[in-house]
Design a protein around this motif. Structure first.
Motif, mmCIF file in Angstrom:
data_model
loop_
_atom_site.group_PDB
_atom_site.id
_atom_site.type_symbol
_atom_site.label_atom_id
_atom_site.label_comp_id
_atom_site.label_asym_id
_atom_site.label_seq_id
_atom_site.Cartn_x
_atom_site.Cartn_y
_atom_site.Cartn_z
ATOM 1 N N PHE A 53 -0.150 3.101 -0.743
ATOM 2 C CA PHE A 53 -0.136 4.256 -2.016
ATOM 3 C C PHE A 53 -1.514 3.480 -2.871
ATOM 4 O O PHE A 53 -1.800 4.754 -3.215
ATOM 5 C CB PHE A 53 0.820 3.679 -3.353
ATOM 6 C CG PHE A 53 1.811 4.682 -3.534
ATOM 7 C CD1 PHE A 53 2.054 5.622 -3.934
ATOM 8 C CD2 PHE A 53 3.196 4.938 -2.251
ATOM 9 C CE1 PHE A 53 2.996 7.000 -4.390
ATOM 10 C CE2 PHE A 53 4.347 5.059 -2.300
ATOM 11 C CZ PHE A 53 4.305 6.376 -3.582
ATOM 12 N N ALA A 54 -2.312 2.981 -2.912
ATOM 13 C CA ALA A 54 -2.989 2.070 -2.427
ATOM 14 C C ALA A 54 -4.502 2.785 -1.752
ATOM 15 O O ALA A 54 -4.937 3.537 -2.648
ATOM 16 C CB ALA A 54 -3.417 1.094 -2.818
ATOM 17 N N TYR A 55 -3.977 3.081 -0.018
ATOM 18 C CA TYR A 55 -5.012 4.049 -0.112
ATOM 19 C C TYR A 55 -5.063 5.051 -0.092
ATOM 20 O O TYR A 55 -5.532 5.956 -0.345
ATOM 21 C CB TYR A 55 -4.738 3.955 1.797
ATOM 22 C CG TYR A 55 -5.088 4.668 2.459
ATOM 23 C CD1 TYR A 55 -6.312 3.830 2.519
ATOM 24 C CD2 TYR A 55 -5.035 5.854 2.877
ATOM 25 C CE1 TYR A 55 -7.614 4.618 3.353
ATOM 26 C CE2 TYR A 55 -5.891 6.450 3.975
ATOM 27 C CZ TYR A 55 -6.719 5.662 4.437
ATOM 28 O OH TYR A 55 -8.190 6.366 5.275
ATOM 29 N N ALA A 56 -3.805 5.410 -0.707
ATOM 30 C CA ALA A 56 -3.698 7.190 -0.642
ATOM 31 C C ALA A 56 -4.220 7.304 -2.049
ATOM 32 O O ALA A 56 -4.620 8.770 -2.675
ATOM 33 C CB ALA A 56 -1.907 7.726 -0.416
ATOM 34 N N GLY A 57 -4.308 6.504 -2.881
ATOM 35 C CA GLY A 57 -4.874 6.452 -4.195
ATOM 36 C C GLY A 57 -6.711 6.138 -4.108
ATOM 37 O O GLY A 57 -6.597 6.772 -4.924
ATOM 38 N N ALA A 58 -6.906 5.795 -3.864
ATOM 39 C CA ALA A 58 -8.342 4.806 -2.833
ATOM 40 C C ALA A 58 -8.669 6.907 -2.334
ATOM 41 O O ALA A 58 -10.046 6.967 -3.070
ATOM 42 C CB ALA A 58 -8.623 4.416 -2.908
ATOM 43 N N VAL A 59 -8.264 6.831 -0.981
ATOM 44 C CA VAL A 59 -8.623 7.926 -0.141
ATOM 45 C C VAL A 59 -8.495 9.783 -0.951
ATOM 46 O O VAL A 59 -7.044 10.195 -0.567
ATOM 47 C CB VAL A 59 -8.358 8.035 1.289
ATOM 48 C CG1 VAL A 59 -9.273 8.892 2.129
ATOM 49 C CG2 VAL A 59 -9.431 6.343 1.571
ATOM 50 N N ASP A 60 -9.089 10.843 -1.777
ATOM 51 C CA ASP A 60 -8.432 11.489 -2.220
ATOM 52 C C ASP A 60 -8.234 12.829 -1.409
ATOM 53 O O ASP A 60 -8.885 12.365 0.441
ATOM 54 C CB ASP A 60 -9.419 12.390 -2.949
ATOM 55 C CG ASP A 60 -8.835 13.406 -3.686
ATOM 56 O OD1 ASP A 60 -7.736 14.078 -3.506
ATOM 57 O OD2 ASP A 60 -9.433 14.014 -4.667
#
Length: 167
Positions: A53-60
């Motif tokens: 989720f952090a990756y999906a939140g950081a990379v749009d």
């Protein structure tokens, strides 16, 4: 007479001495698992999901080029049940539940189910109780029901009146 024949008598020898029988080996009680060992799997699973989720939140995912295109959508133009899932995770990570539901309502429902399951798993691990995933205990009729819901979601979101479910 052959020693292997059933009528052969055992050779005479000293009789066992009367007295107490040797103590039967009592198996030692298993040592309780340490808390850190019990928590390793649920905390590791939770950490992996938080990292995703952090990756999906950081990379749009709304910007092209960061993630691959859904192959079913690219080849057929049909939205699969997962289409919009990354956009949903991105919006969810940013706290925008309305956008998350708009991108993929089924995924947001899955986030909620996962949260409940991981909470139960963590509580049972802390208490030292064995945990069998609730999904593993489902009877086949429930799995068919889940499949029917996913199929209905997929069909409806691809029809003109179900455009509200399309990402």
């Amino acid at each position: 007479m052959d020693a292997s024949s059933p009528s052969a008598a055992p050779a005479p020898g000293p009789a066992p001495a009367p007295g107490p029988a040797p103590a039967a080996a009592v198996p030692a009680a298993p040592a309780p698992e340490r808390l850190a060992r019990r928590l390793a799997a649920p905390v590791g699973t939770l950490a992996a999901v938080v990292a995703a989720f952090a990756y999906a939140g950081a990379v749009d995912p709304n910007e092209p080029g960061h993630y691959p295109v859904c192959p079913l959508l690219k080849l057929t133009g049909v939205l699969c049940p997962g289409c919009g899932g990354l956009r949903s995770a991105h919006a969810f990570a940013h706290g925008d539940l309305a956008a998350a539901f708009g991108a993929n309502a089924l995924a947001v429902l899955g986030y909620g189910i996962f949260a409940v399951l991981i909470a139960v798993w963590l509580v049972r691990a802390v208490r030292g109780r064995a945990w069998r995933p609730a999904l593993a205990a489902l009877r086949p009729v429930y799995w068919w029901g889940i499949g029917a819901v996913v199929l209905a979601f997929t069909v409806v979101r691809n029809l003109p009146f179900g455009a509200v479910l399309a990402p």
